[in-house]
Design a protein around this motif. Structure first.
Motif, PDB file in Angstrom:
ATOM      1  N   PHE A  58     112.598 -17.307  80.387  1.00  0.00           N
ATOM      2  CA  PHE A  58     111.497 -17.857  79.593  1.00  0.00           C
ATOM      3  C   PHE A  58     111.776 -17.663  78.111  1.00  0.00           C
ATOM      4  O   PHE A  58     112.280 -16.607  77.693  1.00  0.00           O
ATOM      5  N   PRO A  59     111.407 -18.643  77.272  1.00  0.00           N
ATOM      6  CA  PRO A  59     110.952 -19.995  77.631  1.00  0.00           C
ATOM      7  C   PRO A  59     112.122 -20.872  78.055  1.00  0.00           C
ATOM      8  O   PRO A  59     113.273 -20.600  77.703  1.00  0.00           O
ATOM      9  N   ALA A  60     111.835 -21.910  78.768  1.00  0.00           N
ATOM     10  CA  ALA A  60     112.886 -22.725  79.382  1.00  0.00           C
ATOM     11  C   ALA A  60     113.904 -23.229  78.374  1.00  0.00           C
ATOM     12  O   ALA A  60     115.106 -23.283  78.651  1.00  0.00           O
ATOM     13  N   ASN A  61     113.446 -23.601  77.178  1.00  0.00           N
ATOM     14  CA  ASN A  61     114.350 -24.129  76.156  1.00  0.00           C
ATOM     15  C   ASN A  61     114.742 -23.100  75.106  1.00  0.00           C
ATOM     16  O   ASN A  61     115.369 -23.441  74.108  1.00  0.00           O
ATOM     17  N   GLY A  62     114.344 -21.853  75.328  1.00  0.00           N
ATOM     18  CA  GLY A  62     114.664 -20.807  74.364  1.00  0.00           C
ATOM     19  C   GLY A  62     113.605 -20.716  73.280  1.00  0.00           C
ATOM     20  O   GLY A  62     112.845 -21.658  73.037  1.00  0.00           O
ATOM     21  N   TYR A  63     113.563 -19.555  72.610  1.00  0.00           N
ATOM     22  CA  TYR A  63     112.559 -19.290  71.583  1.00  0.00           C
ATOM     23  C   TYR A  63     113.130 -19.557  70.194  1.00  0.00           C
ATOM     24  O   TYR A  63     114.080 -18.903  69.776  1.00  0.00           O
ATOM     25  N   GLN A  64     112.589 -20.552  69.515  1.00  0.00           N
ATOM     26  CA  GLN A  64     113.043 -20.901  68.161  1.00  0.00           C
ATOM     27  C   GLN A  64     114.578 -20.926  68.103  1.00  0.00           C
ATOM     28  O   GLN A  64     115.217 -20.237  67.315  1.00  0.00           O
ATOM     29  N   VAL A  65     115.149 -21.767  68.966  1.00  0.00           N
ATOM     30  CA  VAL A  65     116.603 -21.768  69.182  1.00  0.00           C
ATOM     31  C   VAL A  65     117.393 -22.239  67.968  1.00  0.00           C
ATOM     32  O   VAL A  65     118.614 -22.075  67.923  1.00  0.00           O
ATOM     33  N   GLU A  66     116.712 -22.819  66.999  1.00  0.00           N
ATOM     34  CA  GLU A  66     117.431 -23.186  65.770  1.00  0.00           C
ATOM     35  C   GLU A  66     117.996 -21.950  65.073  1.00  0.00           C
ATOM     36  O   GLU A  66     118.891 -22.057  64.238  1.00  0.00           O
ATOM     37  N   ASN A  67     117.491 -20.776  65.445  1.00  0.00           N
ATOM     38  CA  ASN A  67     117.980 -19.538  64.850  1.00  0.00           C
ATOM     39  C   ASN A  67     118.796 -18.690  65.812  1.00  0.00           C
ATOM     40  O   ASN A  67     119.004 -17.491  65.587  1.00  0.00           O
ATOM     41  N   ALA A  68     119.283 -19.319  66.896  1.00  0.00           N
ATOM     42  CA  ALA A  68     120.214 -18.642  67.794  1.00  0.00           C
ATOM     43  C   ALA A  68     121.572 -18.500  67.106  1.00  0.00           C
ATOM     44  O   ALA A  68     121.942 -19.301  66.239  1.00  0.00           O
ATOM     45  N   LEU A  69     122.301 -17.478  67.488  1.00  0.00           N
ATOM     46  CA  LEU A  69     123.664 -17.279  66.981  1.00  0.00           C
ATOM     47  C   LEU A  69     124.671 -17.812  67.994  1.00  0.00           C
ATOM     48  O   LEU A  69     124.389 -17.865  69.194  1.00  0.00           O
ATOM     49  N   SER A  70     125.845 -18.183  67.506  1.00  0.00           N
ATOM     50  CA  SER A  70     126.913 -18.559  68.429  1.00  0.00           C
ATOM     51  C   SER A  70     127.439 -17.293  69.109  1.00  0.00           C
ATOM     52  O   SER A  70     127.163 -16.173  68.675  1.00  0.00           O
ATOM     53  N   ARG A  71     128.186 -17.464  70.170  1.00  0.00           N
ATOM     54  CA  ARG A  71     128.720 -16.295  70.888  1.00  0.00           C
ATOM     55  C   ARG A  71     129.671 -15.495  69.994  1.00  0.00           C
ATOM     56  O   ARG A  71     129.648 -14.254  70.011  1.00  0.00           O
ATOM     57  N   GLU A  72     130.481 -16.183  69.237  1.00  0.00           N
ATOM     58  CA  GLU A  72     131.390 -15.468  68.337  1.00  0.00           C
ATOM     59  C   GLU A  72     130.606 -14.710  67.273  1.00  0.00           C
ATOM     60  O   GLU A  72     130.911 -13.551  66.970  1.00  0.00           O
ATOM     61  N   GLU A  73     129.586 -15.343  66.704  1.00  0.00           N
ATOM     62  CA  GLU A  73     128.782 -14.680  65.672  1.00  0.00           C
ATOM     63  C   GLU A  73     128.095 -13.437  66.229  1.00  0.00           C
ATOM     64  O   GLU A  73     128.068 -12.380  65.588  1.00  0.00           O
ATOM     65  N   ALA A  74     127.556 -13.562  67.430  1.00  0.00           N
ATOM     66  CA  ALA A  74     126.860 -12.423  68.036  1.00  0.00           C
ATOM     67  C   ALA A  74     127.825 -11.277  68.308  1.00  0.00           C
ATOM     68  O   ALA A  74     127.513 -10.105  68.053  1.00  0.00           O
ATOM     69  N   LEU A  75     129.013 -11.608  68.818  1.00  0.00           N
ATOM     70  CA  LEU A  75     130.002 -10.557  69.091  1.00  0.00           C
ATOM     71  C   LEU A  75     130.456  -9.894  67.803  1.00  0.00           C
ATOM     72  O   LEU A  75     130.597  -8.661  67.735  1.00  0.00           O
ATOM     73  N   ARG A  76     130.657 -10.678  66.764  1.00  0.00           N
ATOM     74  CA  ARG A  76     131.025 -10.087  65.473  1.00  0.00           C
ATOM     75  C   ARG A  76     129.893  -9.194  64.947  1.00  0.00           C
ATOM     76  O   ARG A  76     130.150  -8.130  64.367  1.00  0.00           O
ATOM     77  N   GLY A  77     128.651  -9.624  65.171  1.00  0.00           N
ATOM     78  CA  GLY A  77     127.520  -8.864  64.665  1.00  0.00           C
ATOM     79  C   GLY A  77     127.405  -7.477  65.251  1.00  0.00           C
ATOM     80  O   GLY A  77     126.836  -6.572  64.625  1.00  0.00           O
ATOM     81  N   MET A  78     127.940  -7.280  66.467  1.00  0.00           N
ATOM     82  CA  MET A  78     127.852  -5.975  67.119  1.00  0.00           C
ATOM     83  C   MET A  78     129.199  -5.269  67.181  1.00  0.00           C
ATOM     84  O   MET A  78     129.339  -4.258  67.880  1.00  0.00           O
ATOM     85  N   THR A  79     130.168  -5.773  66.381  1.00  0.00           N
ATOM     86  CA  THR A  79     131.472  -5.101  66.287  1.00  0.00           C
ATOM     87  C   THR A  79     131.894  -5.046  64.808  1.00  0.00           C
ATOM     88  O   THR A  79     131.469  -4.158  64.084  1.00  0.00           O
ATOM     89  N   ILE A  80     132.668  -6.014  64.370  1.00  0.00           N
ATOM     90  CA  ILE A  80     133.272  -5.938  63.038  1.00  0.00           C
ATOM     91  C   ILE A  80     132.243  -6.028  61.914  1.00  0.00           C
ATOM     92  O   ILE A  80     132.358  -5.344  60.892  1.00  0.00           O
ATOM     93  N   TRP A  81     131.206  -6.846  62.076  1.00  0.00           N
ATOM     94  CA  TRP A  81     130.190  -6.947  61.009  1.00  0.00           C
ATOM     95  C   TRP A  81     129.314  -5.695  60.972  1.00  0.00           C
ATOM     96  O   TRP A  81     128.885  -5.268  59.894  1.00  0.00           O
ATOM     97  N   ALA A  82     129.061  -5.112  62.132  1.00  0.00           N
ATOM     98  CA  ALA A  82     128.315  -3.847  62.144  1.00  0.00           C
ATOM     99  C   ALA A  82     129.126  -2.755  61.452  1.00  0.00           C
ATOM    100  O   ALA A  82     128.577  -1.926  60.718  1.00  0.00           O
ATOM    101  N   ALA A  83     130.436  -2.765  61.663  1.00  0.00           N
ATOM    102  CA  ALA A  83     131.311  -1.808  60.969  1.00  0.00           C
ATOM    103  C   ALA A  83     131.308  -2.074  59.466  1.00  0.00           C
ATOM    104  O   ALA A  83     131.258  -1.148  58.647  1.00  0.00           O
ATOM    105  N   LYS A  84     131.347  -3.344  59.095  1.00  0.00           N
ATOM    106  CA  LYS A  84     131.338  -3.714  57.685  1.00  0.00           C
ATOM    107  C   LYS A  84     130.046  -3.268  57.003  1.00  0.00           C
ATOM    108  O   LYS A  84     130.064  -2.846  55.839  1.00  0.00           O
ATOM    109  N   GLY A  85     128.942  -3.338  57.709  1.00  0.00           N
ATOM    110  CA  GLY A  85     127.673  -2.897  57.153  1.00  0.00           C
ATOM    111  C   GLY A  85     127.657  -1.424  56.807  1.00  0.00           C
ATOM    112  O   GLY A  85     126.827  -0.965  56.017  1.00  0.00           O
ATOM    113  N   ASN A  86     128.602  -0.670  57.401  1.00  0.00           N
ATOM    114  CA  ASN A  86     128.739   0.762  57.138  1.00  0.00           C
ATOM    115  C   ASN A  86     129.992   1.082  56.323  1.00  0.00           C
ATOM    116  O   ASN A  86     130.411   2.244  56.273  1.00  0.00           O
TER     117      ASN A  86
END
Length: 541
Positions: free
Chosen positions: A463-491
């Protein structure tokens, strides 16, 4: 004949002796390095806790000798980094009453009865309730709590930590009176009587009365948190809002190799912590980094403590509030900047985000590489997104907040204002990168859930069937970077970790499915098979 035999063996002996001895070879895997090109390789090599080579399986096995793990085609990723968590607080909470997932006040009371039977402490402390998950979506009062525990002080924190309910015994110990005014908080009073509800700064009146844990209790909390983090595939955490007194305890455990988790600790906004870091300077080891501060602008949307530009759509008499006066934020920002440290500010409401963005702008004065962060950046007015990019302010967001809050966020904010909420793609576009975290224990500890919520923007029932405010979804690569290299960069640690590259720490995970190609609907079901820190296997399923 003997000479001929030795001569025949010579190439084999030379080949063996020419191989470099290493600690570990991961081969026949699908390795997402998350380097600049998002390269995929088959193998990599570890020595002395660091990655020394990456490439094809055949080449790595020819060049190196040591323990070899055939991954059997499984996918390998850099160790996941939680960009915003409460690591110590989570571990501490594991010793308390767990109220997460409760569907009513009655269920909470039943859990407390059970918990009290084995509780050996003078207080009953719990966390995790959320009235928005109940049929009656209103704060409870403490009348039944008073009856059940007339002599034991009780305090129960809401899931986000920005509201709590306390019984009469706890309120009396804190000296709280009906109608009491607390700056940056609220003591709820109805018909001249305390209900037990405390919001934001008012909570501290009670929590300050709870006895400090002893050293062993602190150590146990840290080690318990680590165990669950490794199981989830986390190899580094950003612990947002700790006290400087925790630093030597963490350091001792890490030096004794009991605490292997890498921790980026943000010190809370108080004079003792400023005095500590300004006097001693940044504290940095391979596993612990203390070089920044966590400041708090407002409360949470769920408890209506988030500071909004206009009144709440479901409570026209309230806009929420800032936790401190505006002068405080300007003062500490300048002080932190002058000393060269990083400032990271919790901001949920659009008014709080605007205030902090403007404070940052006055200090940062345009493009920079200070990497000052706004934690959550949850509701942003459309006119203010540009301020992130203009001053290189980095958004640190928690994607599961979107899928937890989506059921009621529109009621709080209204149809127009909610469009600027949980706007991760729009935030990413301001600087080209974004930090992802869980905010555990507010949300589930799993970075897999973080990934699913960021990419799919649905709950686990689809839920929801079409996703929640999907215009602000991240791509798979962006999401993976966000929890690896970009998270490291933030520190400021992207040169040491966050990707599988030569010279970086050998922190990585092996999963049972490919996060990049697996069916979207089942992403949240992906399991961690193994977790490695410094090349050491710290968890196996």
């Amino acid at each position: 004949m003997k000479k001929y035999f030795l001569f025949a063996l010579l190439p084999f002996l030379i080949s063996c002796s020419s191989k470099q001895e290493v600690d570990l070879i991961i081969h026949h895997a699908k390795v997402y390095t998350v380097d600049e090109k998002f390269s995929v390789v088959e193998a990599f090599v570890v020595k002395n806790g660091k990655i020394i080579d990456v490439g094809k399986s055949e080449d790595m096995l020819k060049l190196y000798s040591g323990q070899a793990i055939d991954a059997g085609g499984k996918t390998v990723y850099p160790g996941f980094i939680d960009g915003h968590s409460h690591f110590y607080g989570y571990g501490e909470g594991l010793q308390n009453a767990d109220l997460t997932g409760t569907k009513s006040w009655e269920e909470i009371l039943n859990r407390l009865k059970t918990f009290s039977e084995s509780n050996t402490r003078d207080w009953i402390v719990g966390r995790g309730w959320d009235q928005n998950d109940w049929d009656v979506k209103e704060f409870p009062d403490n009348r039944t709590l008073n009856e059940l525990f007339p002599n034991t002080p009780v305090i129960l924190s809401r899931v986000d930590g920005h509201a709590a309910i306390a019984n009469k015994t706890a309120l009396d110990l804190a000296g709280i009176k009906p109608g009491q005014i607390v700056s940056g908080g609220e003591v709820e009073t109805v018909n001249g009587k305390l209900t037990g509800i405390l919001v934001d700064n008012a909570e501290g009146l009670v929590y300050s009365k709870i006895p400090e844990p002893d050293k062993k209790e602190v150590q146990d909390a840290l080690l318990d948190a680590q165990k669950n983090c490794f199981e989830a595939g986390l190899t580094s955490v950003t612990d947002c809002g700790i006290d400087h007194k925790l630093v030597p305890v963490i350091d001792e455990l890490q030096k004794n190799n009991r605490l292997k988790m890498r921790i980026y600790g943000m010190l809370s906004d108080n004079e003792g912590n400023y005095d500590y870091l300004f006097k001693h300077g940044a504290f940095k080891t391979d596993r612990l980094n203390i070089s920044s501060f966590k400041v708090y602008a407002d409360g949470a949307l769920g408890s209506r403590g988030a500071c909004l530009l206009r009144p709440y759509s479901d409570k026209a008499t309230s806009t929420g509030f800032l936790l401190r006066d505006k002068e405080h934020y300007a003062k500490v920002a300048q002080k932190i900047a002058d000393k060269g440290f990083q400032m990271n500010t919790h901001a949920i409401g659009d008014s709080a985000n605007r205030e902090i963005l403007n404070v940052y702008a006055k200090v940062l004065k345009g493009k920079n590489d200070r990497r000052w962060r706004i934690e959550h950046a949850q509701v942003v007015n459309q006119a203010d997104f540009r301020l992130f990019g203009e001053n290189n302010v980095i958004p640190s967001v928690q994607s599961t907040h979107a899928t937890s809050d989506m059921y009621w966020a529109g009621d709080r904010l209204g149809a127009d204002r909610v469009k600027g909420a949980y706007a991760f793609k729009q935030l990413l576009d301001q600087n080209g990168w974004i930090i992802l975290g869980t905010d555990f224990p507010v949300e589930n500890i799993s970075p897999i859930y973080t990934y699913y919520a960021a990419v799919v923007r649905k709950d686990m029932k689809g839920f929801p069937a079409n996703g929640y405010q999907v215009e602000n979804a991240l791509s798979r690569e962006e999401a993976l970077r966000g929890m690896t290299i970009w998270a490291a960069k933030g520190n400021f640690e992207e040169k040491q970790k966050g990707s599988i590259e030569k010279g970086k720490f050998a922190d990585f995970v092996i999963l049972d499915q490919d996060m990049i190609t697996a069916d979207a609907a089942g992403l949240f079901q992906i399991k961690v098979l193994k977790t490695f820190v410094n090349g050491e296997n710290v968890y196996s399923r």
